[in-house]
Design a protein around this motif. Structure first.
Motif, PDB file in Angstrom:
ATOM      1  N   ALA A  36      36.744  37.563  25.889  1.00 30.66           N
ATOM      2  CA  ALA A  36      35.654  38.136  26.684  1.00 30.66           C
ATOM      3  C   ALA A  36      34.328  38.076  25.938  1.00 30.66           C
ATOM      4  O   ALA A  36      34.282  38.206  24.719  1.00 30.66           O
ATOM      5  CB  ALA A  36      35.989  39.575  27.039  1.00 30.66           C
ATOM      6  N   ASP A  37      33.228  37.883  26.673  1.00 33.36           N
ATOM      7  CA  ASP A  37      31.895  37.910  26.065  1.00 33.36           C
ATOM      8  C   ASP A  37      31.478  39.328  25.726  1.00 33.36           C
ATOM      9  O   ASP A  37      30.699  39.544  24.814  1.00 33.36           O
ATOM     10  CB  ASP A  37      30.887  37.277  27.030  1.00 33.36           C
ATOM     11  N   GLN A  71      46.868  39.482  31.300  1.00 31.83           N
ATOM     12  CA  GLN A  71      46.930  38.026  31.226  1.00 31.83           C
ATOM     13  C   GLN A  71      46.256  37.345  32.411  1.00 31.83           C
ATOM     14  O   GLN A  71      45.707  36.256  32.280  1.00 31.83           O
ATOM     15  CB  GLN A  71      48.384  37.538  31.078  1.00 31.83           C
ATOM     16  N   LEU A  72      46.261  37.997  33.576  1.00 34.21           N
ATOM     17  CA  LEU A  72      45.582  37.407  34.729  1.00 34.21           C
ATOM     18  C   LEU A  72      44.081  37.385  34.476  1.00 34.21           C
ATOM     19  O   LEU A  72      43.388  36.412  34.781  1.00 34.21           O
ATOM     20  CB  LEU A  72      45.904  38.203  35.996  1.00 34.21           C
ATOM     21  N   ALA A  73      43.571  38.478  33.893  1.00 36.05           N
ATOM     22  CA  ALA A  73      42.152  38.551  33.536  1.00 36.05           C
ATOM     23  C   ALA A  73      41.809  37.482  32.499  1.00 36.05           C
ATOM     24  O   ALA A  73      40.782  36.806  32.585  1.00 36.05           O
ATOM     25  CB  ALA A  73      41.826  39.936  32.994  1.00 36.05           C
ATOM     26  N   TRP A  74      42.674  37.326  31.526  1.00 37.23           N
ATOM     27  CA  TRP A  74      42.446  36.337  30.459  1.00 37.23           C
ATOM     28  C   TRP A  74      42.295  34.925  31.039  1.00 37.23           C
ATOM     29  O   TRP A  74      41.328  34.206  30.743  1.00 37.23           O
ATOM     30  CB  TRP A  74      43.618  36.392  29.469  1.00 37.23           C
ATOM     31  N   LEU A  75      43.249  34.533  31.891  1.00 38.20           N
ATOM     32  CA  LEU A  75      43.238  33.167  32.413  1.00 38.20           C
ATOM     33  C   LEU A  75      42.078  32.961  33.383  1.00 38.20           C
ATOM     34  O   LEU A  75      41.501  31.879  33.462  1.00 38.20           O
ATOM     35  CB  LEU A  75      44.591  32.834  33.042  1.00 38.20           C
ATOM     36  N   PHE A  76      41.699  34.040  34.104  1.00 34.16           N
ATOM     37  CA  PHE A  76      40.489  33.982  34.924  1.00 34.16           C
ATOM     38  C   PHE A  76      39.269  33.753  34.021  1.00 34.16           C
ATOM     39  O   PHE A  76      38.389  32.937  34.333  1.00 34.16           O
ATOM     40  CB  PHE A  76      40.323  35.291  35.708  1.00 34.16           C
ATOM     41  N   GLY A  77      39.220  34.469  32.907  1.00 33.69           N
ATOM     42  CA  GLY A  77      38.084  34.346  31.981  1.00 33.69           C
ATOM     43  C   GLY A  77      37.952  32.930  31.435  1.00 33.69           C
ATOM     44  O   GLY A  77      36.841  32.400  31.308  1.00 33.69           O
ATOM     45  N   GLU A  78      39.080  32.304  31.133  1.00 29.44           N
ATOM     46  CA  GLU A  78      39.032  30.927  30.623  1.00 29.44           C
ATOM     47  C   GLU A  78      38.462  29.996  31.696  1.00 29.44           C
ATOM     48  O   GLU A  78      37.675  29.105  31.386  1.00 29.44           O
ATOM     49  CB  GLU A  78      40.443  30.462  30.260  1.00 29.44           C
ATOM     50  N   ALA A  79      38.884  30.210  32.941  1.00 29.75           N
ATOM     51  CA  ALA A  79      38.364  29.381  34.037  1.00 29.75           C
ATOM     52  C   ALA A  79      36.870  29.632  34.231  1.00 29.75           C
ATOM     53  O   ALA A  79      36.093  28.702  34.487  1.00 29.75           O
ATOM     54  CB  ALA A  79      39.133  29.670  35.330  1.00 29.75           C
ATOM     55  N   ALA A  80      36.454  30.891  34.103  1.00 34.89           N
ATOM     56  CA  ALA A  80      35.029  31.229  34.251  1.00 34.89           C
ATOM     57  C   ALA A  80      34.214  30.541  33.155  1.00 34.89           C
ATOM     58  O   ALA A  80      33.145  29.977  33.419  1.00 34.89           O
ATOM     59  CB  ALA A  80      34.843  32.748  34.191  1.00 34.89           C
ATOM     60  N   HIS A  81      34.731  30.560  31.944  1.00 30.51           N
ATOM     61  CA  HIS A  81      34.027  29.898  30.836  1.00 30.51           C
ATOM     62  C   HIS A  81      33.923  28.401  31.080  1.00 30.51           C
ATOM     63  O   HIS A  81      32.869  27.803  30.884  1.00 30.51           O
ATOM     64  CB  HIS A  81      34.747  30.177  29.512  1.00 30.51           C
ATOM     65  N   ARG A  82      35.019  27.796  31.529  1.00 31.44           N
ATOM     66  CA  ARG A  82      34.979  26.352  31.794  1.00 31.44           C
ATOM     67  C   ARG A  82      33.943  26.017  32.852  1.00 31.44           C
ATOM     68  O   ARG A  82      33.329  24.953  32.824  1.00 31.44           O
ATOM     69  CB  ARG A  82      36.356  25.863  32.284  1.00 31.44           C
ATOM     70  N   ARG A 105      29.632  33.541  32.006  1.00 33.70           N
ATOM     71  CA  ARG A 105      30.081  34.517  31.007  1.00 33.70           C
ATOM     72  C   ARG A 105      31.054  35.487  31.667  1.00 33.70           C
ATOM     73  O   ARG A 105      31.054  35.683  32.882  1.00 33.70           O
ATOM     74  CB  ARG A 105      28.882  35.242  30.395  1.00 33.70           C
ATOM     75  N   PHE A 106      31.855  36.087  30.818  1.00 36.06           N
ATOM     76  CA  PHE A 106      33.022  36.842  31.291  1.00 36.06           C
ATOM     77  C   PHE A 106      33.054  38.194  30.585  1.00 36.06           C
ATOM     78  O   PHE A 106      33.171  38.258  29.359  1.00 36.06           O
ATOM     79  CB  PHE A 106      34.266  36.007  30.958  1.00 36.06           C
ATOM     80  N   HIS A 107      32.892  39.251  31.378  1.00 34.36           N
ATOM     81  CA  HIS A 107      32.841  40.606  30.829  1.00 34.36           C
ATOM     82  C   HIS A 107      34.026  41.402  31.353  1.00 34.36           C
ATOM     83  O   HIS A 107      34.383  41.274  32.525  1.00 34.36           O
ATOM     84  CB  HIS A 107      31.517  41.271  31.225  1.00 34.36           C
ATOM     85  N   VAL A 108      34.593  42.196  30.483  1.00 32.75           N
ATOM     86  CA  VAL A 108      35.831  42.900  30.835  1.00 32.75           C
ATOM     87  C   VAL A 108      35.648  44.399  30.698  1.00 32.75           C
ATOM     88  O   VAL A 108      35.087  44.870  29.705  1.00 32.75           O
ATOM     89  CB  VAL A 108      36.985  42.447  29.912  1.00 32.75           C
ATOM     90  N   LEU A 109      36.120  45.127  31.692  1.00 31.40           N
ATOM     91  CA  LEU A 109      36.271  46.580  31.574  1.00 31.40           C
ATOM     92  C   LEU A 109      37.761  46.877  31.560  1.00 31.40           C
ATOM     93  O   LEU A 109      38.483  46.507  32.490  1.00 31.40           O
ATOM     94  CB  LEU A 109      35.585  47.301  32.742  1.00 31.40           C
ATOM     95  N   THR A 110      38.217  47.500  30.494  1.00 31.17           N
ATOM     96  CA  THR A 110      39.651  47.768  30.332  1.00 31.17           C
ATOM     97  C   THR A 110      39.850  49.051  29.531  1.00 31.17           C
ATOM     98  O   THR A 110      39.022  49.383  28.692  1.00 31.17           O
ATOM     99  CB  THR A 110      40.350  46.585  29.606  1.00 31.17           C
ATOM    100  N   PRO A 111      40.946  49.755  29.777  1.00 31.70           N
ATOM    101  CA  PRO A 111      41.214  50.953  28.974  1.00 31.70           C
ATOM    102  C   PRO A 111      41.622  50.609  27.539  1.00 31.70           C
ATOM    103  O   PRO A 111      41.560  51.479  26.671  1.00 31.70           O
ATOM    104  CB  PRO A 111      42.392  51.627  29.689  1.00 31.70           C
TER     105      PRO A 111
END
Ligand code: ADP
Ligand code: MG
Length: 372
Positions: free
Chosen positions: A37-38, A6-17, A21-27
């Protein structure tokens, strides 16, 4: 972003605003952050090759958890900006290294001893006394990786119950209150801080946060100065959350630090001029830090499986002063499934009452939906 919670998600929303672009590496291919995520790279959090490939395609990289392979991060840092730096994450991910970095700066810590064997633990138990808490040095979160000692436990049993290679034994602090301070620090060392957040934990998991805290101005200023000192001592570029205990006599002690966005800072989205996520975006982008000024009072209540809700299907009341965040996770006991934020023009107690009332309502509606 390394990590998909969820921290990554809310960071991504701020990055988009902010136009990025917002890229995620996750298991986990399907996680809270991948919804926004883009692009998504599915890889283990210590996969050196995957980190290198990912780092080659992004302008800057940060983290939403400290439980990351530092070798993989260091490899990524040869290709792009990694903030906080891999060495900083290596330090903060260990309770032992973190405290060893803070102590020389004269920062106030909970009395503790490092423990790496039953023999160490035997000595530490004699010196620290009871009640005390044995915490694994790494991998702990939401109160996991901790054993509380009330007296009478054998060092052998306690060490086996913890099941870690390294740990700290620390005194149990009968605190009057818990609070946290979030600092944003840029690559030139400029630093801004939010006023302290007041936190209440339940079973080691953050239950709710109110802002502003009940600390008086003098204590709040001292807390902010401790947090700035910690960010400097650790050399953090990005965010640092400093979790603290307040004692009855006004003493402030640092419990732990996390060099990433923090659960207690969620409500900066609704209540501050710029949120903790906006600040992290700006640090990564090399933009000037923004204002941390509080616009209103607010309170955040977590929705944790088994503690507050018995399902991950949330029906909000529609109260316009409340924002519900649904992490879209499947139900797991003790898992953070969502949170909500209530705002009030000036009174954090009123905001908290609204937040807790909404949480109770969400739980009740889920129960009655389940029984139908
Ligand atoms: P985590 O990494 O799981 O957040 P913490 O060390 O912050 O681990 O512990 C979680 C919570 O447990 C704290 O916020 C606090 O409420 C309680 N706690 C931890 N250490 C102590 C202590 N030494 N004395 C009293 N309470 C503690
Ligand atoms: Mg904590």
């Amino acid at each position: 972003m390394i990590g998909g919670g969820q921290l990554a998600w809310l960071f991504g929303e701020a990055a988009h605003r902010a136009g990025y672009r917002f890229h995620v590496l996750t298991p986990d291919a399907i996680s809270t952050a991948t919804r926004a995520a883009d692009s998504v790279t599915v890889a283990a959090l210590d996969d050196v090759d995957a980190f290198v490939a990912f780092a080659g395609g992004v302008a800057a990289l940060t983290i939403d958890t400290e439980h990351i392979g530092t070798e993989a991060l260091a490899a990524a840092a040869r290709l792009t900006r990694v903030w906080p730096a891999p060495e900083v994450i290596a330090t903060t991910q260990s309770r032992i290294l973190q405290r060893e970095a803070l102590a020389p700066a004269g920062l106030p810590l909970v009395p503790y001893l490092p423990v790496r064997s039953v023999k160490d633990l035997t000595g530490a138990m004699a010196e620290i006394g009871v009640p005390s808490i044995l915490k694994s040095a790494t991998e702990g979160y939401d109160g996991k990786g901790q054993v509380r000692l009330a007296g009478g436990e054998s060092p052998d049993d306690a060490w086996r119950a913890l099941g870690a290679h390294a740990a700290v034994l620390e005194r149990f602090i009968p605190f009057a209150a818990e609070f946290s301070v979030i600092v944003a620090r840029d690559a030139s060392g400029n630093c801004v801080a939010y006023e302290p957040f007041e936190n209440v934990h339940n079973e080691g998991i953050l239950d709710h946060t109110a802002w502003p805290s009940r600390l008086d101005d003098r204590l709040a200023a001292e807390a902010v100065s401790i947090a700035r000192g910690a960010a400097e001592a650790l050399g953090v570029v990005g965010l640092l959350c400093v979790e603290c205990f307040l004692l009855d006599d006004g003493t402030i002690l640092i419990n732990e630090c996390a060099a990433r966005p923090h659960n207690s800072g969620h409500l900066t989205i609704e209540a501050a001029e710029a949120s903790q996520y906006d600040q992290l975006v700006r640090v990564l982008a090399g933009l000037p830090l923004a204002s941390t000024r509080r616009l209103r009072a607010a309170a955040m209540a977590n929705l944790v499986g088994g503690l507050h809700v018995e399902s991950s299907r949330f029906i909000p009341s529609g109260d316009p002063d409340i924002t519900l965040y649904d992490y879209g996770k499947s139900y797991v006991d003790r898992r953070k499934l969502g949170h909500l934020v209530a705002v009030h023009p000036s009174d954090p107690g009123a905001a908290l009452a609204r937040a807790l009332g909404e949480r109770a309502g969400i739980a009740a509606r889920a129960r009655s939906a389940a029984s139908r």
